[in-house]
Design an enzyme around this catalytic site. Sequence first.
Site, PDB file in Angstrom:
ATOM      1  N   THR A 121       0.995  -1.466   0.056  1.00  0.00           N
ATOM      2  CA  THR A 121      -0.435   0.286  -0.265  1.00  0.00           C
ATOM      3  C   THR A 121       0.963   1.241  -0.313  1.00  0.00           C
ATOM      4  OG1 THR A 121      -1.852  -1.675   1.037  1.00  0.00           O
ATOM      5  CG2 THR A 121      -1.732   1.090   1.239  1.00  0.00           C
ATOM      6  N   ASP A 143       2.234  -8.398  10.073  1.00  0.00           N
ATOM      7  CA  ASP A 143       3.553  -9.164   9.294  1.00  0.00           C
ATOM      8  C   ASP A 143       4.792  -8.664  10.044  1.00  0.00           C
ATOM      9  OD1 ASP A 143       2.653 -11.253   7.968  1.00  0.00           O
ATOM     10  OD2 ASP A 143       3.274  -9.975   6.064  1.00  0.00           O
ATOM     11  N   ARG A 282       2.832 -34.353  14.055  1.00  0.00           N
ATOM     12  CA  ARG A 282       1.135 -33.585  13.397  1.00  0.00           C
ATOM     13  C   ARG A 282       1.818 -31.947  13.501  1.00  0.00           C
ATOM     14  NH1 ARG A 282       0.292 -38.122  13.678  1.00  0.00           N
ATOM     15  NH2 ARG A 282      -1.799 -39.133  14.544  1.00  0.00           N
TER      16      ARG A 282
HETATM   17  O1  F6P Z   1       0.590  -9.770   5.245  1.00  0.00           O
HETATM   18  C1  F6P Z   1      -0.380 -10.310   5.084  1.00  0.00           C
HETATM   19  C2  F6P Z   1      -0.312 -12.208   5.395  1.00  0.00           C
HETATM   20  O2  F6P Z   1      -1.912 -12.760   6.213  1.00  0.00           O
HETATM   21  C3  F6P Z   1       0.373 -13.110   5.089  1.00  0.00           C
HETATM   22  O3  F6P Z   1       1.423 -12.635   6.814  1.00  0.00           O
HETATM   23  C4  F6P Z   1       0.102 -13.763   4.553  1.00  0.00           C
HETATM   24  O4  F6P Z   1       1.330 -14.013   3.522  1.00  0.00           O
HETATM   25  C5  F6P Z   1      -0.673 -13.012   3.543  1.00  0.00           C
HETATM   26  O5  F6P Z   1      -0.842 -11.757   3.795  1.00  0.00           O
HETATM   27  C6  F6P Z   1      -1.648 -13.944   2.839  1.00  0.00           C
HETATM   28  O6  F6P Z   1      -2.274 -13.547   1.649  1.00  0.00           O
HETATM   29  P1  F6P Z   1      -3.305 -14.250   1.544  1.00  0.00           P
HETATM   30  O7  F6P Z   1      -5.324 -13.077   2.307  1.00  0.00           O
HETATM   31  O8  F6P Z   1      -4.211 -12.606   0.356  1.00  0.00           O
HETATM   32  O9  F6P Z   1      -3.660 -15.213   1.097  1.00  0.00           O
END
Ligand code: F6P
Length: 367
Positions: A121, A143, A282
């Site tokens: 963004t 993240d 698991r």
């Molecule tokens: O950037 C946030 C995030 O949740 C990451 O941790 C993850 O890799 C990605 O977005 C997942 O994206 P989407 O919701 O598009 O699958």
Amino acid sequence: MAKRKIRRIGILTGGGDCPGLNAVIRGVTKPALDHGLKVFGILDGFEGLVEGKAQELYNKDVSGILATGGTILGSSNKGDPFHWPEEQNGKLKIVDRSNDALKNYNAWNLDVLIAIGGDGTMYIANRLSQMGIKFIGVPKTIDNDLYATDQTFGHDSAVFVVSEALDRLHTTASSHHRVMVIEVMGRYAGWIALNGGLAGGADIILIPEIPFEWDVIYDKVSMRHMMGKRFSIVCVAEGAKPIDGKMITKARDKKRTDPIQLGGIGEFVAKKITHNTGLETRFTVLGHLQRGGSPTPYDRILSTKFGTNAIKLAIKGQYGKMVALKGTEIKSVKIVDAISKQKLIRTNDQAVLSACAVGVSFGIEKI
Ligand code: F6P
């Protein structure tokens, strides 16, 4: 020369959602309305800017949303105006629709746009600002990989979910003498795995910044088993990879700002552990549970501080800036600096050092 008074602001939430977005929207809108400004919520992130989708926000719209997850405005990680996916004759074409974004911004008579989002963004905001759109940024993402802020909002909520999940895995792992592997999000940074793993008492934490060695993992879980420990917990970031391997990609989607969807390392690690140690293992993939639900109190407070300071910057005409947490204070940094690099974990990070001090393995002999 005195800055021209602003009258109309836009606000959008871009990229993947996270807890705290609504708290920021509220933190921006309430003071803005008190200042007599008109606030326009752009729907579905940059998609709404390109397609002309917005609605005026009133006090009633932002009342009672502090604790709610998601975003009342909607979001998208496929709405990059410079990388717009379009079906043409059954084929996917990527086109540039940044002029439409600019047209709508001008048609709505906006003085500034508050963009709440992560690196993608901020990157788009920076490019659009070169065309004349004025931006203030607010750093969001579970993240926590956005450079120039000590923390993004949303991260604490994700860490809370991971630590709670690890608590639950501990009890079932212990009942069955199992190794439990949990895969968490974070893209190319290991903050969620590191902080969540530390909070949840993981025995092994695997992160993209420290490529791991298989033998070190096998030795650690086998040793714990031999010592009579009833379980081992491995917290693995989706972007973690072995020293001699690559990150595991689950899918690719050209329409997304980042086409790569990571995932699969948890299952891979679990299978390798069973195969090479004989221990019953698991795996659990925590997935979007980390992004959903109510923000933690910490995130509610941080989001409110970010939102209220973002509107202050807008009123002062400090365009091109992003609010940032520095220590305990909210400061502002240039958006262009915020995207200059990714915030990754360094091996001398206090959380890494403390984890090592309590016996956590990062899958390598020595840090
Ligand atoms: O950037 C946030 C995030 O949740 C990451 O941790 C993850 O890799 C990605 O977005 C997942 O994206 P989407 O919701 O598009 O699958």
